[in-house]
Motif scaffolding. Structure first.
Motif, PDB file in Angstrom:
ATOM      1  N   MET A   1       0.851  -1.190   0.000  1.00  0.00           N
ATOM      2  CA  MET A   1       0.000   0.000   0.000  1.00  0.00           C
ATOM      3  C   MET A   1       0.885   1.238   0.000  1.00  0.00           C
ATOM      4  O   MET A   1       1.842   1.333   0.750  1.00  0.00           O
ATOM      5  N   SER A   2       0.576   2.138  -0.859  1.00  0.00           N
ATOM      6  CA  SER A   2       1.292   3.415  -0.899  1.00  0.00           C
ATOM      7  C   SER A   2       0.884   4.257   0.297  1.00  0.00           C
ATOM      8  O   SER A   2      -0.166   4.059   0.882  1.00  0.00           O
ATOM      9  N   THR A   3       1.702   5.225   0.625  1.00  0.00           N
ATOM     10  CA  THR A   3       1.350   6.107   1.727  1.00  0.00           C
ATOM     11  C   THR A   3       0.557   7.291   1.217  1.00  0.00           C
ATOM     12  O   THR A   3       0.669   7.676   0.052  1.00  0.00           O
ATOM     13  N   TYR A   4      -0.235   7.867   2.087  1.00  0.00           N
ATOM     14  CA  TYR A   4      -1.032   9.029   1.745  1.00  0.00           C
ATOM     15  C   TYR A   4      -0.175  10.281   1.895  1.00  0.00           C
ATOM     16  O   TYR A   4       0.798  10.308   2.623  1.00  0.00           O
TER      17      TYR A   4
ATOM     18  N   PRO B   1     -11.383   3.648   9.641  1.00  0.00           N
ATOM     19  CA  PRO B   1     -10.021   3.138   9.832  1.00  0.00           C
ATOM     20  C   PRO B   1      -9.252   3.140   8.511  1.00  0.00           C
ATOM     21  O   PRO B   1      -9.831   2.974   7.432  1.00  0.00           O
ATOM     22  N   GLU B   2      -7.959   3.344   8.585  1.00  0.00           N
ATOM     23  CA  GLU B   2      -7.134   3.396   7.388  1.00  0.00           C
ATOM     24  C   GLU B   2      -7.270   2.122   6.557  1.00  0.00           C
ATOM     25  O   GLU B   2      -7.247   2.173   5.325  1.00  0.00           O
ATOM     26  N   ALA B   3      -7.451   0.986   7.207  1.00  0.00           N
ATOM     27  CA  ALA B   3      -7.580  -0.288   6.486  1.00  0.00           C
ATOM     28  C   ALA B   3      -8.810  -0.318   5.575  1.00  0.00           C
ATOM     29  O   ALA B   3      -8.864  -1.100   4.630  1.00  0.00           O
ATOM     30  N   ALA B   4      -9.788   0.537   5.843  1.00  0.00           N
ATOM     31  CA  ALA B   4     -11.016   0.565   5.035  1.00  0.00           C
ATOM     32  C   ALA B   4     -10.897   1.483   3.821  1.00  0.00           C
ATOM     33  O   ALA B   4     -11.811   1.549   3.005  1.00  0.00           O
ATOM     34  N   ILE B   5      -9.786   2.166   3.683  1.00  0.00           N
ATOM     35  CA  ILE B   5      -9.600   3.140   2.604  1.00  0.00           C
ATOM     36  C   ILE B   5      -8.747   2.525   1.500  1.00  0.00           C
ATOM     37  O   ILE B   5      -7.826   1.757   1.757  1.00  0.00           O
ATOM     38  N   GLU B   6      -9.075   2.877   0.289  1.00  0.00           N
ATOM     39  CA  GLU B   6      -8.352   2.381  -0.867  1.00  0.00           C
ATOM     40  C   GLU B   6      -6.868   2.714  -0.755  1.00  0.00           C
ATOM     41  O   GLU B   6      -6.477   3.651  -0.083  1.00  0.00           O
ATOM     42  N   SER B   7      -6.080   1.981  -1.479  1.00  0.00           N
ATOM     43  CA  SER B   7      -4.651   2.254  -1.553  1.00  0.00           C
ATOM     44  C   SER B   7      -4.451   3.660  -2.103  1.00  0.00           C
ATOM     45  O   SER B   7      -5.199   4.113  -2.972  1.00  0.00           O
ATOM     46  N   ALA B   8      -3.442   4.353  -1.613  1.00  0.00           N
ATOM     47  CA  ALA B   8      -3.191   5.740  -2.011  1.00  0.00           C
ATOM     48  C   ALA B   8      -2.998   5.885  -3.515  1.00  0.00           C
ATOM     49  O   ALA B   8      -3.335   6.912  -4.081  1.00  0.00           O
ATOM     50  N   ASP B   9      -2.501   4.856  -4.182  1.00  0.00           N
ATOM     51  CA  ASP B   9      -2.290   4.970  -5.629  1.00  0.00           C
ATOM     52  C   ASP B   9      -3.601   4.942  -6.418  1.00  0.00           C
ATOM     53  O   ASP B   9      -3.603   5.216  -7.620  1.00  0.00           O
ATOM     54  N   LEU B  10      -4.727   4.677  -5.759  1.00  0.00           N
ATOM     55  CA  LEU B  10      -6.046   4.710  -6.406  1.00  0.00           C
ATOM     56  C   LEU B  10      -6.791   6.014  -6.129  1.00  0.00           C
ATOM     57  O   LEU B  10      -7.877   6.224  -6.663  1.00  0.00           O
TER      58      LEU B  10
ATOM     59  N   TYR C   1     -11.561  13.868   4.325  1.00  0.00           N
ATOM     60  CA  TYR C   1     -11.847  13.451   2.961  1.00  0.00           C
ATOM     61  C   TYR C   1     -12.296  11.996   2.884  1.00  0.00           C
ATOM     62  O   TYR C   1     -12.970  11.606   1.940  1.00  0.00           O
ATOM     63  N   ALA C   2     -11.904  11.186   3.847  1.00  0.00           N
ATOM     64  CA  ALA C   2     -12.211   9.754   3.816  1.00  0.00           C
ATOM     65  C   ALA C   2     -13.712   9.478   3.837  1.00  0.00           C
ATOM     66  O   ALA C   2     -14.149   8.408   3.431  1.00  0.00           O
ATOM     67  N   ARG C   3     -14.517  10.412   4.260  1.00  0.00           N
ATOM     68  CA  ARG C   3     -15.963  10.181   4.327  1.00  0.00           C
ATOM     69  C   ARG C   3     -16.613  10.148   2.946  1.00  0.00           C
ATOM     70  O   ARG C   3     -17.710   9.651   2.783  1.00  0.00           O
ATOM     71  N   PHE C   4     -15.921  10.665   1.935  1.00  0.00           N
ATOM     72  CA  PHE C   4     -16.458  10.672   0.576  1.00  0.00           C
ATOM     73  C   PHE C   4     -16.150   9.361  -0.138  1.00  0.00           C
ATOM     74  O   PHE C   4     -15.087   8.773   0.065  1.00  0.00           O
ATOM     75  N   SER C   5     -17.061   8.932  -1.017  1.00  0.00           N
ATOM     76  CA  SER C   5     -16.792   7.756  -1.853  1.00  0.00           C
ATOM     77  C   SER C   5     -15.603   8.061  -2.761  1.00  0.00           C
ATOM     78  O   SER C   5     -15.283   9.234  -3.018  1.00  0.00           O
ATOM     79  N   ILE C   6     -14.966   7.018  -3.258  1.00  0.00           N
ATOM     80  CA  ILE C   6     -13.813   7.225  -4.139  1.00  0.00           C
ATOM     81  C   ILE C   6     -14.238   7.994  -5.393  1.00  0.00           C
ATOM     82  O   ILE C   6     -13.519   8.868  -5.869  1.00  0.00           O
ATOM     83  N   GLN C   7     -15.420   7.712  -5.925  1.00  0.00           N
ATOM     84  CA  GLN C   7     -15.911   8.447  -7.095  1.00  0.00           C
ATOM     85  C   GLN C   7     -16.057   9.934  -6.765  1.00  0.00           C
ATOM     86  O   GLN C   7     -15.688  10.798  -7.559  1.00  0.00           O
ATOM     87  N   THR C   8     -16.554  10.232  -5.575  1.00  0.00           N
ATOM     88  CA  THR C   8     -16.726  11.622  -5.159  1.00  0.00           C
ATOM     89  C   THR C   8     -15.375  12.304  -4.964  1.00  0.00           C
ATOM     90  O   THR C   8     -15.213  13.477  -5.329  1.00  0.00           O
ATOM     91  N   LEU C   9     -14.400  11.586  -4.423  1.00  0.00           N
ATOM     92  CA  LEU C   9     -13.065  12.166  -4.268  1.00  0.00           C
ATOM     93  C   LEU C   9     -12.496  12.592  -5.620  1.00  0.00           C
ATOM     94  O   LEU C   9     -11.916  13.677  -5.750  1.00  0.00           O
TER      95      LEU C   9
END
Length: 192
Positions: A1-4, A78-87, A100-108
């Motif tokens: 996993m990449s870092t944020y 939790p960080e484990a629930a968030i997509e990899s930083a490269d996504l 920002y984590a509260r938004f869906s990946i599409q919304t981000l």
């Protein structure tokens, strides 16, 4: 996993390098945005209404995140629930478990495109330029983050500002203040 991305921990040189990368990916990110919303990006303030209307139907919260109704913080993610930083968009950071984590990946990605587009309207019209946010004030909200300077008295963060209006559109940040990117443009006192 990449870092944020950790803007607070960046040195001035790292922030300048990040900004160069942010600008290098501008065209590809705006192409992605254009494809997602299927609206021509004319880089005019007037286009913000049609762009915003195209964004609205596709925004949403991250699955599993519960928006509080009583003004509290909301579910920590939790960080484990968030997509990899490269996504995720390069500016994504996860310091608080919500943000920002509260938004869906599409919304981000829509926030990314919307913020970049709003910033580029300012830049391409000669009203400002992208810089790395810098201040000696402790806790400066935009430290080392991409901001547009020159368009207003203070630097503005189009991405953070667009995240706020998206949150308002989803009913999380009620209250006074801009409710769309066009409102941000007007609130910043541009084009008067």
């Amino acid at each position: 996993m990449s870092t944020y991305t950790d803007f607070v921990a960046m040195t001035e040189v790292e922030a300048a390098d990040y900004l160069l990368g942010f600008l290098d990916e501008m065209d590809s990110c705006l192409d992605r945005f254009r494809s997602a919303i299927q609206v021509d990006l004319t880089f005019s303030p007037e286009s913000l209404t049609s762009v915003w209307n195209a964004v609205l139907p596709s925004i949403g919260w991250r699955p599993g995140w519960n928006s509080p109704t009583d003004g509290r913080r909301g579910t920590l993610i939790p960080e484990a629930a968030i997509e990899s930083a490269d996504l995720l968009p390069s500016w994504f950071h996860h310091p608080s478990g919500v943000g920002y984590a509260r938004f869906s990946i599409q919304t981000l990605w829509l926030i990314d495109g919307l913020g970049r587009y709003l910033g580029e309207i300012l830049v391409r019209s000669g009203l400002g330029q992208w810089k790395a946010g810098a201040s000696t004030l402790e806790g400066y909200n935009f430290q080392n983050q991409p901001v547009v300077v020159g368009a207003t008295t203070d630097p503005v963060s189009p991405i953070q500002s667009c995240a706020v209006v998206v949150s308002r559109a989803l009913g999380r940040s009620a209250g006074r203040g801009p409710g769309s990117p066009g409102d941000l443009y007007k609130a910043w006192g541009i084009g008067r």
